[in-house]
Each structure stands twice: as C-alpha cells, then as structure tokens.
Motif scaffolding. Structure first.
Motif, PDB file in Angstrom:
ATOM      1  N   TYR A 155     -18.973  52.915   6.291  1.00  0.00           N
ATOM      2  CA  TYR A 155     -20.108  53.551   5.610  1.00  0.00           C
ATOM      3  C   TYR A 155     -20.027  55.070   5.680  1.00  0.00           C
ATOM      4  O   TYR A 155     -20.051  55.760   4.653  1.00  0.00           O
ATOM      5  CB  TYR A 155     -21.407  53.031   6.224  1.00  0.00           C
ATOM      6  N   PHE A 156     -19.904  55.629   6.913  1.00  0.00           N
ATOM      7  CA  PHE A 156     -19.884  57.089   6.998  1.00  0.00           C
ATOM      8  C   PHE A 156     -18.534  57.637   6.558  1.00  0.00           C
ATOM      9  O   PHE A 156     -18.438  58.777   6.089  1.00  0.00           O
ATOM     10  CB  PHE A 156     -20.275  57.585   8.395  1.00  0.00           C
ATOM     11  N   GLY A 157     -17.461  56.838   6.672  1.00  0.00           N
ATOM     12  CA  GLY A 157     -16.163  57.282   6.165  1.00  0.00           C
ATOM     13  C   GLY A 157     -16.191  57.467   4.663  1.00  0.00           C
ATOM     14  O   GLY A 157     -15.619  58.420   4.120  1.00  0.00           O
TER      15      GLY A 157
ATOM     16  N   PHE B 213     -11.239  57.930  -4.386  1.00  0.00           N
ATOM     17  CA  PHE B 213     -10.601  56.619  -4.305  1.00  0.00           C
ATOM     18  C   PHE B 213     -10.650  56.074  -2.877  1.00  0.00           C
ATOM     19  O   PHE B 213     -10.907  54.878  -2.659  1.00  0.00           O
ATOM     20  CB  PHE B 213      -9.151  56.712  -4.778  1.00  0.00           C
ATOM     21  N   VAL B 214     -10.400  56.955  -1.894  1.00  0.00           N
ATOM     22  CA  VAL B 214     -10.524  56.547  -0.483  1.00  0.00           C
ATOM     23  C   VAL B 214     -11.950  56.076  -0.201  1.00  0.00           C
ATOM     24  O   VAL B 214     -12.171  55.059   0.477  1.00  0.00           O
ATOM     25  CB  VAL B 214     -10.145  57.714   0.458  1.00  0.00           C
ATOM     26  N   SER B 215     -12.915  56.809  -0.732  1.00  0.00           N
ATOM     27  CA  SER B 215     -14.314  56.435  -0.560  1.00  0.00           C
ATOM     28  C   SER B 215     -14.597  55.057  -1.157  1.00  0.00           C
ATOM     29  O   SER B 215     -15.305  54.241  -0.571  1.00  0.00           O
ATOM     30  CB  SER B 215     -15.221  57.492  -1.205  1.00  0.00           C
ATOM     31  N   LEU B 216     -14.008  54.787  -2.328  1.00  0.00           N
ATOM     32  CA  LEU B 216     -14.202  53.495  -2.974  1.00  0.00           C
ATOM     33  C   LEU B 216     -13.601  52.359  -2.146  1.00  0.00           C
ATOM     34  O   LEU B 216     -14.179  51.278  -2.033  1.00  0.00           O
ATOM     35  CB  LEU B 216     -13.573  53.515  -4.372  1.00  0.00           C
ATOM     36  N   CYS B 217     -12.427  52.604  -1.568  1.00  0.00           N
ATOM     37  CA  CYS B 217     -11.795  51.591  -0.720  1.00  0.00           C
ATOM     38  C   CYS B 217     -12.669  51.284   0.493  1.00  0.00           C
ATOM     39  O   CYS B 217     -12.821  50.121   0.888  1.00  0.00           O
ATOM     40  CB  CYS B 217     -10.412  52.062  -0.278  1.00  0.00           C
TER      41      CYS B 217
END
Length: 341
Positions: A116-118, A197-201
C-alpha cells in the motif's frame, strides 16, 4: 488449563493479536443513510469532493516552486497521509463501535501495508517527472499488470472483451502521454511512467492480499484502513527519521508557511476521502466502487486542468475517452465474477 476467553494480547505472538473476527462488518455506515439514493449520493459526493481537493493540494505541493525551491520530501508526504488516515480510522471505529479484533494475522496486515505505502511512494516520486493528470490516467490501468502476470503464470485466461479493454486503456495512455506538454525541460517522462508502473504492480499485490484476508476472516473495511495505515506509519517512520527529512521539512515550512497549509489540507483530504472509499466498499462492493473511483479520476483530471491550466487539445481528449472506454469494458467484463471478490 488456560481460559479460552482470555482477551489479553500476548506480546510474544505478534501474528495472533486478532483472534476473533469482527461481528459488525456490515454495520459501519452512518445511521442517517437509510435511503439507498441518499446513501449513494452521499458517498459519490464525498469521494468526488475530497479526492478532488486531494488532487489539487497534492499538485500544489509537488508541482509549484516556493521562491525557487520545490517540495521534494516524498517520505513526509506519504507518512503524514498515513498518520491522518490512521487517526480517521480510529475515530470511525470508535463512532461505529467496531471492535479492534479482526481475525487476521499481523503478518498479512504488514504485507498489505508494504504494498500500500510502496504504491503511494512510487506514485509521488513519479510526480517529479510527469504531470498529475498523466499520473492519474496511468493509475487507471490497475488491471493491466495483474492480467499479464496471471496469463504468464497460466493461472487465468481472459475474454476478447477483456483484451479489447486492455488495448483501449494502453492506447489511451499512449495518446494522452505523447500529447501532454512538458512543463519543465528536465522532466523524464519514461522514468515517471516506470514509477507509475511499479505503483500499479504494488496495487496488484495489495488487491491479492486483500482478497486473501477477506476469504480468511472477512474483517470490516475500517480494519483494512486501520491496519494498513498503522503498519505503514511504522515502516515509513524509519525512513522518515533516518533520512533526516524531519529537519528538512521543518526548515522548508519555516521558510514557506503556505506549504504547511497545503500539507495539512492534503492529509485531511486523504483521510476523509479514504473514509468515503471504504463506505462505498461496504455498501456496494469492489466492482461498483471501482466504477465510482474511475469516474472520480476523470473528475480529478478536469479539476486539475481547470485549476492549473494544463495544455488540453483534441488528442488528449481522445486519449482520455479511450481510457474511459477501456475502464468501462474492463469492469463490465468482470460482472460475473463480482461475487468472488
């Protein structure tokens, strides 16, 4: 033998703090929301208003300059947001008399909070290189990395309608991004989009973990809000204090007091907005809530374009329309699966 009714928490068993699942999971909406139409309008207006404010204050913090300086303390931004969300969850649980016990292990809550926070951290770092409207549109693509991963692992297959939805979303993102005017010469759109994209993963990890928790113990929505933000505050506090951001943020605020106002308003908007998100989750489930939040994202974009005067043209409008069509098709194709969410 030891009594089975002992409610004391053992400090030596961190993964078994919540042994009894909450019994009031479906009873956490305000009592005055008896009418279905009133409840729907109340939740819609709350989500639109507070996340519209959230977007404006976030962009004012991260995109403007203060006498030549920019607000770059991303750890502070996410940490303060989680603190306000945590306090809001505690107040909501107190008002609705929701017990703290959730029936979920602390390990699962910790994993959920990390993703979540990542995701929030990646999104905020992305704003250094892309505009807020670009980030919002890109974040509408949560299903894309999850679908690709499931197909690659052979776990699931998807209909033609689903793939057309993905193609529409990706095409809309490309059209939108290529036609947004860079506001600063040093912007790196590729890096910003990679961070999104990292956030989406990580959003995918969050969704998977939430589904696991729901199947095992089915806690209330306020439990999700409480424990996600509780562990996020713990993890983020290490980076916040170790990085020296405390002295940086105090120095920045002392020189630019208006930034402090935006920071507090941003965190308050997040807390109230998250309350309405979870009210929607409890009342309508994940599918209908996703439709609500998807339309909210485009409302946020319109507010951003009006307030900040972002460059807007026909290709951008076409890109946004493609994303909207893709989101609709993607959610429509999942109607038959909504019970399993």
């Amino acid at each position: 033998g030891k009594s089975k009714n002992n409610n004391a928490v053992s400090p030596k068993s961190p993964q078994k703090l919540d042994k009894e699942p909450a019994k009031s999971n479906n009873n956490t909406s305000p009592s005055f929301l008896a009418s279905g139409i009133v409840k729907f309008a109340f939740i819609i207006c709350g989500i639109y208003f507070f996340y519209g404010c959230y977007g404006v204050f976030k962009e004012k913090l991260t995109r403007r300059t203060y006498d030549g300086e920019k607000f770059y303390m991303t750890n502070t931004l996410v940490f303060l947001e989680c603190v306000f969300n945590l306090v809001a969850a505690l107040i909501a649980m107190k008002l609705t008399k929701t017990p703290l016990q959730s029936g979920t292990t602390q390990k699962d809550w910790a994993v959920l909070s990390i993703s979540y926070f990542g995701s929030a951290m990646s999104s905020n770092y992305a704003l250094r290189d892309i505009s807020y409207p670009t980030q919002v549109v890109a974040k509408s693509c949560k299903a894309v990395p999850i679908m690709l991963a499931n197909v690659a692992l052979g776990r699931e297959s998807y209909s033609l309608e689903k793939w057309f939805a993905v193609l529409s979303i990706i095409s809309g993102i490309i059209v939108f991004t290529l036609n947004t005017k860079a506001e600063e010469s040093h912007q790196n759109k590729l890096l910003g989009l990679f961070l999104v994209f990292v956030s989406l993963c990580l959003d995918g990890v969050t969704g998977t973990t939430q589904s696991k928790i729901k199947k095992i113990s089915n806690p209330s929505a306020y439990h999700y809000m409480l424990f996600m933000n509780f562990y996020s505050c713990i993890f983020l506090s290490f980076g916040f204090f170790a990085s020296g951001e405390l002295s940086l943020i105090t120095g920045f605020i002392s020189k630019h007091p208006e930034a402090f106002i935006y920071l507090i308003l941003y965190a308050l908007s997040s807390a109230f907005g998250q309350i309405f998100i979870f009210l929607g989750f409890m009342a309508y489930g994940a599918v209908r809530l996703a439709l609500i939040t998807a339309t909210r994202k485009f409302f946020t974009l319109l507010v951003s374009f009006v307030v900040f005067g972002h460059h807007f043209n026909l290709p951008i409008a076409f890109g946004m329309a493609l994303v909207g069509l893709g989101i609709y098709l993607e959610k429509h194709s999942d109607k038959g699966k909504s019970k399993g969410e």
